[in-house]
Design a protein around this motif. Structure first.
Motif, PDB file in Angstrom:
ATOM      1  N   PHE A 157      39.520  50.618  51.640  1.00  0.00           N
ATOM      2  CA  PHE A 157      38.717  49.422  51.382  1.00  0.00           C
ATOM      3  C   PHE A 157      39.252  48.278  52.238  1.00  0.00           C
ATOM      4  CE2 PHE A 157      38.740  52.033  47.593  1.00  0.00           C
ATOM      5  CZ  PHE A 157      37.413  52.059  47.199  1.00  0.00           C
ATOM      6  N   LYS A 158      38.424  47.274  52.436  1.00  0.00           N
ATOM      7  CA  LYS A 158      38.893  46.087  53.147  1.00  0.00           C
ATOM      8  C   LYS A 158      39.772  45.210  52.253  1.00  0.00           C
ATOM      9  CE  LYS A 158      36.644  46.352  57.140  1.00  0.00           C
ATOM     10  NZ  LYS A 158      35.576  45.371  57.384  1.00  0.00           N
ATOM     11  N   TRP A 159      39.438  45.160  50.956  1.00  0.00           N
ATOM     12  CA  TRP A 159      40.116  44.278  50.003  1.00  0.00           C
ATOM     13  C   TRP A 159      40.241  44.977  48.660  1.00  0.00           C
ATOM     14  CZ3 TRP A 159      41.316  39.909  52.699  1.00  0.00           C
ATOM     15  CH2 TRP A 159      40.506  39.590  53.796  1.00  0.00           C
ATOM     16  N   LEU A 160      41.225  44.550  47.891  1.00  0.00           N
ATOM     17  CA  LEU A 160      41.418  45.075  46.541  1.00  0.00           C
ATOM     18  C   LEU A 160      41.674  43.901  45.606  1.00  0.00           C
ATOM     19  CD1 LEU A 160      43.554  48.174  45.549  1.00  0.00           C
ATOM     20  CD2 LEU A 160      43.607  46.101  44.175  1.00  0.00           C
ATOM     21  N   VAL A 161      40.999  43.889  44.441  1.00  0.00           N
ATOM     22  CA  VAL A 161      41.188  42.826  43.459  1.00  0.00           C
ATOM     23  C   VAL A 161      41.531  43.454  42.116  1.00  0.00           C
ATOM     24  CG1 VAL A 161      40.197  40.804  42.321  1.00  0.00           C
ATOM     25  CG2 VAL A 161      39.507  41.385  44.663  1.00  0.00           C
ATOM     26  N   GLY A 162      42.671  43.086  41.580  1.00  0.00           N
ATOM     27  CA  GLY A 162      43.095  43.580  40.281  1.00  0.00           C
ATOM     28  C   GLY A 162      42.654  42.646  39.166  1.00  0.00           C
ATOM     29  N   THR A 163      41.708  43.100  38.370  1.00  0.00           N
ATOM     30  CA  THR A 163      41.315  42.394  37.157  1.00  0.00           C
ATOM     31  C   THR A 163      41.600  43.338  35.986  1.00  0.00           C
ATOM     32  OG1 THR A 163      39.026  43.184  37.373  1.00  0.00           O
ATOM     33  CG2 THR A 163      39.534  41.043  38.340  1.00  0.00           C
ATOM     34  N   ASP A 164      42.775  43.953  36.043  1.00  0.00           N
ATOM     35  CA  ASP A 164      43.105  45.072  35.164  1.00  0.00           C
ATOM     36  C   ASP A 164      44.058  44.702  34.038  1.00  0.00           C
ATOM     37  OD1 ASP A 164      44.905  44.672  37.271  1.00  0.00           O
ATOM     38  OD2 ASP A 164      45.560  46.743  37.328  1.00  0.00           O
ATOM     39  N   GLY A 165      44.000  43.464  33.569  1.00  0.00           N
ATOM     40  CA  GLY A 165      44.683  43.103  32.338  1.00  0.00           C
ATOM     41  C   GLY A 165      46.145  42.756  32.489  1.00  0.00           C
ATOM     42  N   ALA A 166      46.740  42.411  31.350  1.00  0.00           N
ATOM     43  CA  ALA A 166      48.109  41.901  31.334  1.00  0.00           C
ATOM     44  C   ALA A 166      49.130  42.914  31.846  1.00  0.00           C
ATOM     45  CB  ALA A 166      48.482  41.460  29.918  1.00  0.00           C
ATOM     46  N   ARG A 167      48.839  44.195  31.689  1.00  0.00           N
ATOM     47  CA  ARG A 167      49.754  45.241  32.169  1.00  0.00           C
ATOM     48  C   ARG A 167      49.342  45.730  33.556  1.00  0.00           C
ATOM     49  NH1 ARG A 167      49.106  46.291  26.614  1.00  0.00           N
ATOM     50  NH2 ARG A 167      51.067  46.220  25.437  1.00  0.00           N
ATOM     51  N   SER A 168      48.720  44.889  34.312  1.00  0.00           N
ATOM     52  CA  SER A 168      48.113  45.206  35.599  1.00  0.00           C
ATOM     53  C   SER A 168      48.982  46.077  36.499  1.00  0.00           C
ATOM     54  CB  SER A 168      47.800  43.900  36.335  1.00  0.00           C
ATOM     55  OG  SER A 168      47.434  44.134  37.667  1.00  0.00           O
ATOM     56  N   VAL A 211      39.435  46.579  40.345  1.00  0.00           N
ATOM     57  CA  VAL A 211      40.101  47.427  39.364  1.00  0.00           C
ATOM     58  C   VAL A 211      40.066  46.728  38.011  1.00  0.00           C
ATOM     59  CG1 VAL A 211      42.210  48.670  38.779  1.00  0.00           C
ATOM     60  CG2 VAL A 211      41.609  48.292  41.191  1.00  0.00           C
ATOM     61  N   GLY A 212      39.276  47.258  37.080  1.00  0.00           N
ATOM     62  CA  GLY A 212      39.133  46.650  35.764  1.00  0.00           C
ATOM     63  C   GLY A 212      37.750  46.073  35.558  1.00  0.00           C
ATOM     64  N   SER A 213      37.134  46.396  34.401  1.00  0.00           N
ATOM     65  CA  SER A 213      35.725  46.033  34.194  1.00  0.00           C
ATOM     66  C   SER A 213      35.518  45.066  33.041  1.00  0.00           C
ATOM     67  CB  SER A 213      34.893  47.300  33.945  1.00  0.00           C
ATOM     68  OG  SER A 213      35.287  47.925  32.727  1.00  0.00           O
ATOM     69  N   GLY A 214      36.509  44.182  32.817  1.00  0.00           N
ATOM     70  CA  GLY A 214      36.296  43.104  31.868  1.00  0.00           C
ATOM     71  C   GLY A 214      35.421  42.028  32.482  1.00  0.00           C
ATOM     72  N   PRO A 215      35.257  40.894  31.804  1.00  0.00           N
ATOM     73  CA  PRO A 215      34.370  39.846  32.328  1.00  0.00           C
ATOM     74  C   PRO A 215      34.720  39.389  33.738  1.00  0.00           C
ATOM     75  CG  PRO A 215      34.862  39.415  30.032  1.00  0.00           C
ATOM     76  CD  PRO A 215      35.730  40.572  30.438  1.00  0.00           C
ATOM     77  N   SER A 216      36.009  39.264  34.055  1.00  0.00           N
ATOM     78  CA  SER A 216      36.366  38.781  35.391  1.00  0.00           C
ATOM     79  C   SER A 216      35.973  39.783  36.465  1.00  0.00           C
ATOM     80  CB  SER A 216      37.862  38.447  35.475  1.00  0.00           C
ATOM     81  OG  SER A 216      38.655  39.535  35.063  1.00  0.00           O
ATOM     82  N   GLY A 217      36.215  41.076  36.229  1.00  0.00           N
ATOM     83  CA  GLY A 217      35.819  42.079  37.209  1.00  0.00           C
ATOM     84  C   GLY A 217      34.314  42.154  37.378  1.00  0.00           C
ATOM     85  N   LEU A 218      33.585  42.058  36.264  1.00  0.00           N
ATOM     86  CA  LEU A 218      32.123  42.136  36.327  1.00  0.00           C
ATOM     87  C   LEU A 218      31.528  40.935  37.045  1.00  0.00           C
ATOM     88  CD1 LEU A 218      31.535  43.422  32.685  1.00  0.00           C
ATOM     89  CD2 LEU A 218      31.109  44.722  34.786  1.00  0.00           C
ATOM     90  N   ILE A 219      32.030  39.738  36.735  1.00  0.00           N
ATOM     91  CA  ILE A 219      31.512  38.540  37.399  1.00  0.00           C
ATOM     92  C   ILE A 219      31.806  38.582  38.893  1.00  0.00           C
ATOM     93  CG2 ILE A 219      31.760  36.035  37.605  1.00  0.00           C
ATOM     94  CD1 ILE A 219      30.093  36.818  35.254  1.00  0.00           C
ATOM     95  N   LEU A 220      33.005  39.032  39.269  1.00  0.00           N
ATOM     96  CA  LEU A 220      33.321  39.134  40.694  1.00  0.00           C
ATOM     97  C   LEU A 220      32.354  40.087  41.386  1.00  0.00           C
ATOM     98  CD1 LEU A 220      35.070  38.500  43.130  1.00  0.00           C
ATOM     99  CD2 LEU A 220      36.632  40.326  42.411  1.00  0.00           C
ATOM    100  N   ALA A 221      32.077  41.221  40.761  1.00  0.00           N
ATOM    101  CA  ALA A 221      31.147  42.182  41.360  1.00  0.00           C
ATOM    102  C   ALA A 221      29.754  41.569  41.507  1.00  0.00           C
ATOM    103  CB  ALA A 221      31.090  43.451  40.509  1.00  0.00           C
ATOM    104  N   ILE A 222      29.329  40.777  40.521  1.00  0.00           N
ATOM    105  CA  ILE A 222      28.018  40.123  40.586  1.00  0.00           C
ATOM    106  C   ILE A 222      27.966  39.138  41.750  1.00  0.00           C
ATOM    107  CG2 ILE A 222      26.525  38.462  39.394  1.00  0.00           C
ATOM    108  CD1 ILE A 222      27.334  39.874  36.754  1.00  0.00           C
TER     109      ILE A 222
END
Length: 545
Positions: free
Chosen positions: A164-175, A9-20
C-alpha cells in the motif's frame, strides 16, 4: 484489480469516517477488522455538536439524528426510594441558529452509529473486511508492505502480503500499528478500581423513565447507574468492580439490587459487558513516515464528557483531506506533518478536561451526601460541545492578528467575528442563481476548499489566484448581500449565492461594504481570512507548495 492506496486497520468510527472521506476524494482504501463480527454494545454514545456539523457536510446527518435521541435527564435516587430526590438536565437546551444549526448533542448506541457509517461507506463502493488481521508491516520510502491473515467463517485462514502507499492504524488502545512503530504511549490509570460496563435489557421498569440516566449511591464504592436513550431495548449500566474479571448477568443484578434496593426492576438478556479502568494517555507521535495512528490508537481518556469518539472522528477528518491531497499529488508530503501538529494540542487539553471531570464524577457517585449530589459533574455544554476546537498556531493557517497565535485548543465564544483556525459557521437562507435554497454546510465539501468571497472583491481574481492548481479542489462562492442591487449573474468558475436573510454576513460578523475572503478547508475549519486574492495565494502556498 488495482491495490487500494490506503490500508485502514480497524473499523470503529474513526476508521469508517476516514474511509468515507478518502472515497469522497477519489482515493481507494481497504479497511480491515480482525474481529469476525461487527461489534455490539452502546460504548461511546454521545455525538457532540461539532461532530454533527461534520456529518452534515459528509451527507449522513439525517440518519444519525433519526437513530439518536436528545441529551438526557440525570435522576439521583436514595436506595429504596422510588422518587428521585434530584433531577437535572445534562445540558441546557440551546436554540438552533443559522450559524449553529446543531447546538445540541445526540445520543445513540455506538453499534447503531457504526452501522450507519458502514451503510454510507457501502454506497461509496467500500465495505469492511471482517476476520482480517494485520500481523506486521514494513515501511519503505514510497510504500508500506502489510502482512495480513484473513480467517473465513469456517475457520480457515489465509496469509497475504500486500503493498500500500499508506497505512493508518485506527485499531484501538492496544494498537498493533502503534506498538510496531514503537511510539511511546505515556500516561496513567485514572481510577484505582475497575468499572463494569455493559448493556442489559430492562423488562420491568418499576417506574424508571426511559431516556433518563438513573443514578444511585449508597456510599463510597457502592454506586450504580443505568441509562437508556429511549429508542432501544438495551440499557447501559456501570458499577464498581474490584477485580479484573467480567461480571456475570447474575452478579450485576445482585449488585443492582443491593445498591438500589429496587427489586421491582426486572432484567432480561445482557448483550454486552466489559471491564474498564479509565486511563489518560496520548501517543508521542501520530505519524511515522507513511504510517499514521488515530482515535484510541493515538489517545485514550476518561469517558466523562463524551469527547472520546468525537475526538477520534475529528482526528481522521483532519487527516483525511490532507492524505488525499498528498496521495493525488496535489500537495507535498510535508502537509501531513500538520496532522500531528494540529491534533496533539487539542487532545492534550481534552485529556486534562475529561480527567478533571472524571474526578468530580467519581467523587459524586461515591457520595451519599445529598449536598454533594448536585449533578455538577454531569453538566455538559460549553467547551464539551467542541464548537471551539481550533488549530490556532498551526503553520498552515493564515490568520489576521491574534488569530495566528497559539491559544487554548478548546475555546469559543458565540458572536465573535469569523477567525482563521476556528470552525466555519453555517448560514441558511442562501439562494443560488436557479432559485435553490442552500446552506454553507451543504456547500462545503471534504473533497475541496471552499473560498467565500464577501464584499467588493472581484471573484474572478480569486479564481485566477488558483493558478495551475486542479480546479476541482476548490469551490469559489460569491456571497451577495441581501439588499444589494447587483444582479445574481453567472460567473465562470464561481458559485453565486444571495444572502437573502443576512445570516451569512451576520454569522461571520462581516460588513457588506468591506472586502473579505474566507478560505474554508475541507474539514470545515477556516484556513484564512484575507482581504484580496493575493492573500488567497499566500494561504495556498502554505498547503499546496
Amino acid at each position: 484489480m488495482s491495490t487500494p492506496s490506503v490500508l485502514i486497520v480497524g473499523s470503529g468510527p474513526s476508521g469508517l469516517i476516514l474511509a468515507i472521506i478518502l472515497a469522497q476524494n477519489g482515493v481507494s482504501a481497504r479497511i480491515i477488522e480482525k474481529q469476525p463480527h461487527h461489534p455490539i454494545g452502546s460504548r461511546g454514545t454521545g455525538v457532540q455538536p461539532r461532530t454533527l456539523e461534520l456529518y452534515d457536510t459528509l451527507g449522513f446527518l439525517p440518519a444519525i439524528e433519526k437513530a439518536g435521541s436528545s441529551s438526557s435527564i440525570v435522576a439521583n435516587y436514595k436506595p429504596g426510594v422510588k422518587e428521585p430526590f434530584r433531577t437535572a438536565a445534562m445540558a441546557e437546551w440551546i436554540e438552533p441558529s443559522p450559524s449553529v444549526p446543531h447546538p445540541n448533542g445526540v445520543s445513540l448506541p455506538q453499534y447503531v452509529h457504526e452501522r450507519i457509517l458502514r451503510d454510507h461507506l457501502a454506497t461509496l463502493g467500500c465495505t469492511v473486511e471482517l476476520g482480517s488481521e494485520l500481523r506486521s508491516f514494513e515501511q519503505h520510502s514510497d510504500h508500506v508492505v502489510a502482512h495480513i491473515t484473513t480467517t473465513d467463517a469456517s475457520g480457515q485462514s489465509k496469509d497475504e502480503t500486500t503493498t500500500f502507499k499508506w497505512l493508518v492504524g485506527t485499531d484501538g488502545a492496544r494498537s498493533i500499528v502503534r506498538k510496531q512503530l514503537d511510539i511511546g504511549f505515556p500516561g496513567k490509570v485514572l481510577t484505582e478500581n475497575w468499572l463494569a460496563i455493559g448493556d442489559i435489557v430492562v423488562e420491568e421498569l418499576d417506574g424508571l423513565a426511559p431516556g433518563t440516566w438513573h443514578q444511585w449511591s449508597a456510599g463510597p464504592n457502592k454506586f450504580i447507574y443505568l441509562r437508556s436513550n429511549g429508542k432501544y431495548r438495551e440499557w447501559m449500566f456501570a458499577c464498581p468492580r474490584f477485580e479484573d474479571t467480567t461480571i456475570t448477568r447474575e452478579e450485576f443484578i445482585e449488585t443492582f439490587y443491593a445498591t438500589t434496593e429496587r427489586r421491582g426492576v426486572k432484567f432480561g438478556e445482557m448483550s454486552w459487558v466489559s471491564n474498564y479502568r479509565p486511563s489518560g494517555r496520548i501517543a508521542d507521535a501520530l505519524r511515522s513516515g507513511r504510517v499514521f495512528i488515530a482515535g484510541d490508537a493515538a489517545h485514550v481518556h476518561s469517558p466523562t464528557g463524551g469527547q472520546g469518539l468525537n475526538s477520534s472522528v475529528q482526528d481522521v477528518v483532519n487527516l483525511g483531506w490532507k492524505l488525499a491531497l498528498v496521495e493525488t499529488g496535489a500537495a507535498p508530503d510535508s502537509l501531513l506533518d500538520s496532522y500531528s501538529d494540529e491534533r496533539r494540542p487539542v487532545i492534550t487539553q481534552m485529556l486534562s478536561m475529561t480527567s478533571d471531570l472524571l474526578r468530580k464524577t467519581v467523587e459524586q457517585m461515591q457520595s451519599n451526601d445529598a449536598e454533594k449530589l448536585k449533578n455538577e459533574a454531569w453538566k455538559r455544554g460549553g467547551d464539551l460541545l467542541m464548537l471551539g476546537v481550533n488549530y490556532a498556531g498551526s503553520k498552515i493557517i493564515l490568520g489576521d492578528g491574534d488569530a495566528t497565535e497559539p491559544t487554548a485548543a478548546y475555546s469559543y465564544k458565540l458572536g465573535e467575528r469569523v477567525r482563521a483556525a476556528y470552525r466555519a459557521p453555517d448560514a441558511s437562507g442562501l439562494v443560488l442563481a436557479d432559485g435553490t435554497e442552500t446552506t454553507f454546510f451543504h456547500l462545503f465539501s471534504m473533497a475541496r476548499h471552499t473560498i467565500l468571497v464577501f464584499g467588493t472583491t472581484d471573484a474572478t481574481s480569486v479564481v485566477a489566484s488558483l493558478g495551475k492548481l486542479p480546479k476541482h479542489l476548490f469551490s469559489v462562492v460569491r456571497v451577495l448581500p441581501k439588499d444589494t442591487g447587483a444582479e445574481q449573474q453567472t460567473i465562470d468558475g464561481v458559485t453565486v449565492v444571495r444572502d437573502t436573510k443576512g445570516y451569512a454576513h451576520d454569522g461571520y460578523i462581516l460588513p457588506i461594504d468591506q472586502s473579505t475572503i474566507v478560505v474554508v478547508r475541507p474539514d470545515s475549519v477556516v484556513g484564512a481570512v484575507v482581504s484580496d486574492a493575493s492573500g488567497v495565494e499566500t494561504y495556498l502556498k502554505k498547503v499546496f507548495a
